[in-house]
Write a protein that holds these residues in place. Structure first.
Motif, PDB file in Angstrom:
ATOM      1  N   HIS A 221     -17.081  81.138  32.494  1.00 39.64           N
ATOM      2  CA  HIS A 221     -16.226  80.425  33.437  1.00 39.64           C
ATOM      3  C   HIS A 221     -16.171  81.172  34.773  1.00 39.64           C
TER       4      HIS A 221
ATOM      5  N   GLY B 186     -12.582  71.484  34.298  1.00 42.99           N
ATOM      6  CA  GLY B 186     -11.873  72.761  34.374  1.00 42.99           C
ATOM      7  C   GLY B 186     -10.381  72.603  34.201  1.00 42.99           C
TER       8      GLY B 186
ATOM      9  N   ARG C  23      -9.958  77.550  36.632  1.00 45.70           N
ATOM     10  CA  ARG C  23     -11.060  77.906  35.737  1.00 45.70           C
ATOM     11  C   ARG C  23     -12.060  76.747  35.706  1.00 45.70           C
TER      12      ARG C  23
ATOM     13  N   PRO D 124     -16.189  75.709  34.380  1.00 49.11           N
ATOM     14  CA  PRO D 124     -17.367  76.163  33.625  1.00 49.11           C
ATOM     15  C   PRO D 124     -18.468  76.619  34.566  1.00 49.11           C
TER      16      PRO D 124
END
Length: 617
Positions: A397, A451, A469, A471
């Motif tokens: 991430h 996310g 966050r 990916p």
């Protein structure tokens, strides 16, 4: 006779006139202790499990008197039975013996009690339960039917059901009965009339009881009043339609509002460019122009965010994803907001990873997320405060943290801040403005990318931290820029020496853009409506036409089509410059023959980049 006895589950023994056993049922074997070898023997030789000392005398009396005899008896387990002896007549009406029957009184009593209990439950049901014969004459009418329709059982039984209830829909009661002659059941909604004349809608189920030969013996009908439920459904549907209409009006209003707000921004931005070229170079003048620039950019961002909220509520946000270096996006965004932070006396710092960190993202939307978080952090941090931006990679991430030392968030508002148009401070004295939609956009866009975003705050006065966050992926860097025009490394085409026609019904917008382009050594003409634009284009022969969409009488799409149809106009570049900037607006521009579509207020640099890309082919 033999088949009847063999299938009966009641203990029965048939004897001749001389009291010899002729036949018996299988269930009589246990009660009378009779065996196949006992057929032909006197019944008095049996030792039944029931004590009937004068059985032979009773049978003889029945044969002699041709009268049925009954007596209560008990078996060895103490259960009560009813002994019943019938005379047996031959086909020629001659008495030729008797039939001895044992009935389990307790079982019959228990079954009767069960039947009475079931009948009571049916009668007490809140649903209207109606039984009727093959001619639709009512034979049973429970309390639920009385409560539903108003007639008592005494008043309803014997009446034709669909006549009494004035059944309508799908046809009438006769139509339903006709269907039931070929079906075993029917279900649907019908309209009935109560005793007081009120029309009610019922959910109706019909089940047919047939004879062995298939003839209809009776029909059970169960009806439930759904008038209130249907009324509620209709009201909900009406309310949903009104809400949908209100939502359409809202979206139309927002589109119109954006168009009308963008129009006055255009001459402001053009005027600033003109002042940059010919204006006073004193520090105070430069500072004033910079302040106007920031205000125009802020207003433009607010308008874009407002329209994006509208698109989100309609599910019209479309992502154009590609592999992008989020580190480059964060770096560019921080550089753009550095001047804003410096002017407000906030310290803005950034920590980025040494190597590129890639994500699969829409570059424009990714930039929008970062810019909204930075803008909020600066806005809600007091003078002398700090904003720290950090980007790291962890376990597949990309993690972006934006931390500030600002006013913080009260615990009760941590979940509310994501809702559209939410303001933590709604008082008239609040120091920080805004529409309350930036964080809604952040969360929606992050979640559309697969996310998540979270917020942490120790409370009021203790700052905030937002954590995004996303990916991460492997791939080559695609620079995440927000420019609408394509990026080019070729030598820029000078925005000078062109024949340009500006078409805009906003005189200030048209004149200010004309002045700016004239200062850049272009030959410029203006028109304020479609017919005038077509006339000037035919006479003037422009190379570039900057054309507004929302023109009075003849809109910009029709003007573009008319220009393309007339081969005498050559092949000028037709560029839409409009306050309308939705995906549908841009698709319509392509269909109408536009070469590009810019949303007001247009940056001159964006037009120059488009010309450069077009020159390269």
């Amino acid at each position: 006779m033999n088949n009847l006895l063999a299938s009966a589950n009641v203990p029965m023994v048939a004897v001749s006139a001389d009291l010899r056993i002729r036949r018996y049922t299988p269930s009589a074997a246990k009660m009378f202790n009779v065996l196949p070898s006992d057929v032909g023997r006197p019944i008095g030789n049996l030792r039944p499990s029931i004590d009937i000392p004068d059985l032979e005398a009773l049978i003889g009396e029945v044969v002699d008197t041709v009268q049925v005899r009954e007596r209560g008896v008990r078996d060895r387990e103490g259960r009560h039975h009813l002994l019943r002896i019938h005379p047996f007549r031959t086909a020629d009406n001659r008495i030729d013996g008797a039939v001895v029957v044992l009935l389990d009184v307790e079982e019959v009593t228990l079954q009767a009690a069960r039947l009475r209990q079931k009948a009571a439950l049916i009668d007490l049901s809140s649903d209207a339960i109606i039984a009727r014969d093959r001619d639709s004459v009512i034979t049973f009418w429970n309390h639920g039917a009385q409560d539903t329709y108003g007639w008592t059982a005494e008043e309803a039984v014997g009446k034709v059901s669909h006549v009494l209830l004035q059944t309508s829909s799908p046809g009438d009661g006769a139509d339903i009965d006709a269907l039931l002659r070929s079906r075993d059941r029917w279900q649907g909604d019908v309209t009935h009339t109560r005793r007081d004349g009120t029309r009610i809608l019922v959910e109706s189920s019909h089940v047919v009881y047939r004879a062995a030969n298939g003839d209809v013996l009776g029909i059970l009908e169960i009806n439930r009043d759904i008038t209130d439920r249907q009324r509620m459904i209709d009201e909900l549907a009406h309310n949903a339609a009104e809400l949908a209409a209100a939502d359409r009006r809202k979206n139309e209003f927002l589109a119109t509002l954006a168009h009308e707000l963008r129009n006055p921004l255009t001459p402001l931005r053009n005027g600033i460019h003109i002042l940059d070229m010919i204006g006073n170079r004193a520090p105070e003048a430069i500072a004033a122009r910079d302040a106007i620039k920031r205000s125009v950019e802020h207003m433009t961002r607010l308008i874009d965010d407002l329209l994006d909220i509208s698109r989100i509520t309609r599910g019209h946000i479309e992502l154009r994803r590609a592999t992008a270096d989020i580190g480059a996006t964060v770096k560019d965004a921080v550089a753009e907001f550095q001047a804003m932070a410096d002017t407000a006396n906030r310290k803005l710092t950034v920590r980025l990873p040494r190597d590129p960190l890639y994500v699969d993202a829409d570059a424009l939307r990714l930039t929008q997320v970062v810019e909204n978080l930075l803008h909020n952090a600066i806005k809600f941090t007091s003078e002398g405060g700090k904003i720290e931006v950090a980007l790291t990679g962890d376990d597949g991430h990309a993690i972006l943290k934006v931390r500030d030392s600002g006013i913080g968030i009260a615990p009760e508002n941590l979940s509310r801040i994501w809702e559209p148009f939410t303001q933590a401070d709604t008082s008239l004295e609040r120091e920080r403005g805004g529409l309350g939609i930036g964080l809604t956009l952040v969360r929606t866009l992050v979640e559309l990318h697969g996310g998540s975003v979270a917020v942490h705050s120790g409370g009021m006065g203790k700052g905030s931290e937002f954590v995004v966050r996303l990916p991460s992926v492997a791939g080559q860097r695609v620079r995440a820029k927000t420019d609408r025009a394509p990026q080019s490394k070729a030598q820029p085409v000078p925005l000078s020496g062109h024949r340009i026609l500006i078409v805009d019904d906003n005189t200030d917008a048209a004149n200010s853009l004309a002045s700016l382009l004239s200062l850049m050594d272009n030959d410029v003409r203006t028109a304020n409506d479609g017919p005038e634009a077509l006339r000037i284009a035919a006479e003037y022969g422009p190379e570039i036409i900057l054309l507004d969409i929302g023109l009075p009488g003849m809109n910009g799409y029709d003007v573009a089509r008319a220009l393309r149809r007339n081969s005498a106009n050559g092949r000028p570049l037709i560029v839409a410059v409009s306050g309308y900037g939705s995906r549908q607006d841009m698709e319509r521009s392509v269909e109408a023959g536009f070469d590009a579509h810019f949303v007001k207020p247009m940056e001159i640099s964006a037009l120059q980049e488009f010309l450069t890309a077009h020159a390269r082919g």
